[in-house]
Write a protein that holds these residues in place. Structure first.
Motif, mmCIF file in Angstrom:
data_model
loop_
_atom_site.group_PDB
_atom_site.id
_atom_site.type_symbol
_atom_site.label_atom_id
_atom_site.label_comp_id
_atom_site.label_asym_id
_atom_site.label_seq_id
_atom_site.Cartn_x
_atom_site.Cartn_y
_atom_site.Cartn_z
ATOM 1 N N GLY A 232 27.723 25.441 -11.717
ATOM 2 C CA GLY A 232 27.574 25.085 -10.314
ATOM 3 C C GLY A 232 26.123 25.108 -9.882
ATOM 4 O O GLY A 232 25.664 24.231 -9.139
ATOM 5 N N HIS A 257 26.353 25.582 -2.883
ATOM 6 C CA HIS A 257 27.235 26.168 -3.893
ATOM 7 C C HIS A 257 27.472 27.619 -3.486
ATOM 8 O O HIS A 257 26.631 28.496 -3.750
ATOM 9 C CB HIS A 257 26.582 26.086 -5.278
ATOM 10 C CG HIS A 257 27.378 26.752 -6.360
ATOM 11 N ND1 HIS A 257 26.827 27.673 -7.240
ATOM 12 C CD2 HIS A 257 28.686 26.641 -6.702
ATOM 13 C CE1 HIS A 257 27.750 28.090 -8.069
ATOM 14 N NE2 HIS A 257 28.883 27.491 -7.770
ATOM 15 N N ILE A 281 31.952 23.475 -4.527
ATOM 16 C CA ILE A 281 30.772 22.851 -3.927
ATOM 17 C C ILE A 281 31.166 22.313 -2.551
ATOM 18 O O ILE A 281 32.200 21.665 -2.412
ATOM 19 C CB ILE A 281 30.243 21.674 -4.777
ATOM 20 C CG1 ILE A 281 29.949 22.123 -6.214
ATOM 21 C CG2 ILE A 281 29.029 21.030 -4.121
ATOM 22 C CD1 ILE A 281 28.760 23.035 -6.357
#
Length: 308
Positions: A232, A257, A281
């Motif tokens: 991420g 994130h 996200i």
């Protein structure tokens, strides 16, 4: 509870939960038009009916939808507010807010609001429901807020917000057109395990969104990368067009994130309890060219996949 206020949290779509939450001392129902970032849609007509049967108003946060996507007052809400920092101004350059009293709630008849229907010492025994029969709440909010809390916006901030509102329809149409393309791209990508937008039939609020939000359910939503926190983080670092900011409703496309920023101190179990995964996200889709946004996301997803 510290301030003598008891709060009961109910999921937007849990109608039985809204009914069960009513207590003799209940004074307000509050909800968001769409939740952030899961975009659960609030059934305003149904929830407002439950609130009114209990003799209390429904307050709605309409920030993420703006008046172009939904008009909560026409659906049964009594009070609406917006963070004008976001879609109303549209540029993320000001801090401000808007509160609207629809004038539909009878504060005196309710019998639960002596601060509006009885003489108030702070304003020489003024009775707000007598002073303004349709906007008693707003009258007190304005007079007490300005006098006691200093809620006075600078002229330049007010001017910027008004300038932004003039282009709201044009911007919202572009926000939604871009969002449709981005959601379709993400929903078909092998690295994406979930896309949380009501335009998709898989979303629990899909049917309600079609009914209450025919122009679209907003341009702020979340999706999950099939990966871990490091992936991420790599996704974020690779993006060039999206700006890494916690704001939403900007003309620029924004991304965050949670697992490596706002929620980085939480372990996996705590993240799951908050409805967040390591790869969640949140996007706020802006006004750039949709193809540029998709290319940016495509490169970032590829980088995240390699980071495994």
């Amino acid at each position: 509870a510290r301030f003598g206020i008891e709060t009961t949290f109910v999921k937007p779509g849990d109608i039985d939960g809204w009914k069960a939450a009513v207590r003799p001392n209940t004074k307000l129902f509050f909800g968001e038009t769409v939740g952030n970032p899961g975009l659960d849609v609030l059934d305003i007509p149904t929830v407002s009916q439950i609130a009114h049967e209990a003799g209390v108003p429904l307050l709605v946060d309409s920030t993420l939808t703006s008046p172009w996507l939904m008009k909560p007052l026409s659906l049964g809400a009594d009070i609406v507010y917006h963070s004008a920092t976001k879609f109303l101004s549209g540029h993320g350059t000001v801090i401000g807010g808007v509160i609207v009293d629809g004038g539909s709630f009878d504060w005196e008849r309710s019998g639960k609001f002596p601060e509006l229907s009885a003489p108030y010492d702070g304003f020489h025994n003024m009775v707000f429901t007598e002073e303004s029969s349709v906007g008693a709440f707003l009258l007190r909010a304005r007079r007490e807020g300005l006098r006691d809390f200093g809620a006075c916006m600078s002229p330049h901030t007010a001017w910027l917000i008004l300038q932004g509102i003039e282009t709201l329809p044009l911007r919202m149409e572009r926000h939604m057109r871009n969002t449709v393309k981005v959601v379709e791209f993400l929903a078909s990508h092998s690295m994406v395990s979930r896309v949380g937008h009501p335009m998709l039939e898989s979303h629990p609020s899909h049917a309600l969104a079609k009914k209450l939000l025919p122009r679209g359910a907003g341009s702020v939503f979340s999706f999950d990368i099939a990966g871990n926190r490091n992936q991420g983080k790599k996704f974020i670092e690779t993006l060039k067009v999206f700006s890494h900011l916690a704001n939403v409703g900007d003309c620029r496309s924004l991304v965050i994130h949670p697992a490596s920023t706002t929620h980085f101190r939480m372990d996996d179990a705590a993240l799951a309890g908050a409805g967040i995964s390591q790869g969640t996200i949140r996007l706020s889709i802006g006004l750039e060219d949709a193809d540029d946004l998709i290319d940016d996301l495509k490169r970032a997803l590829k980088a995240a996949e390699k980071a495994a």
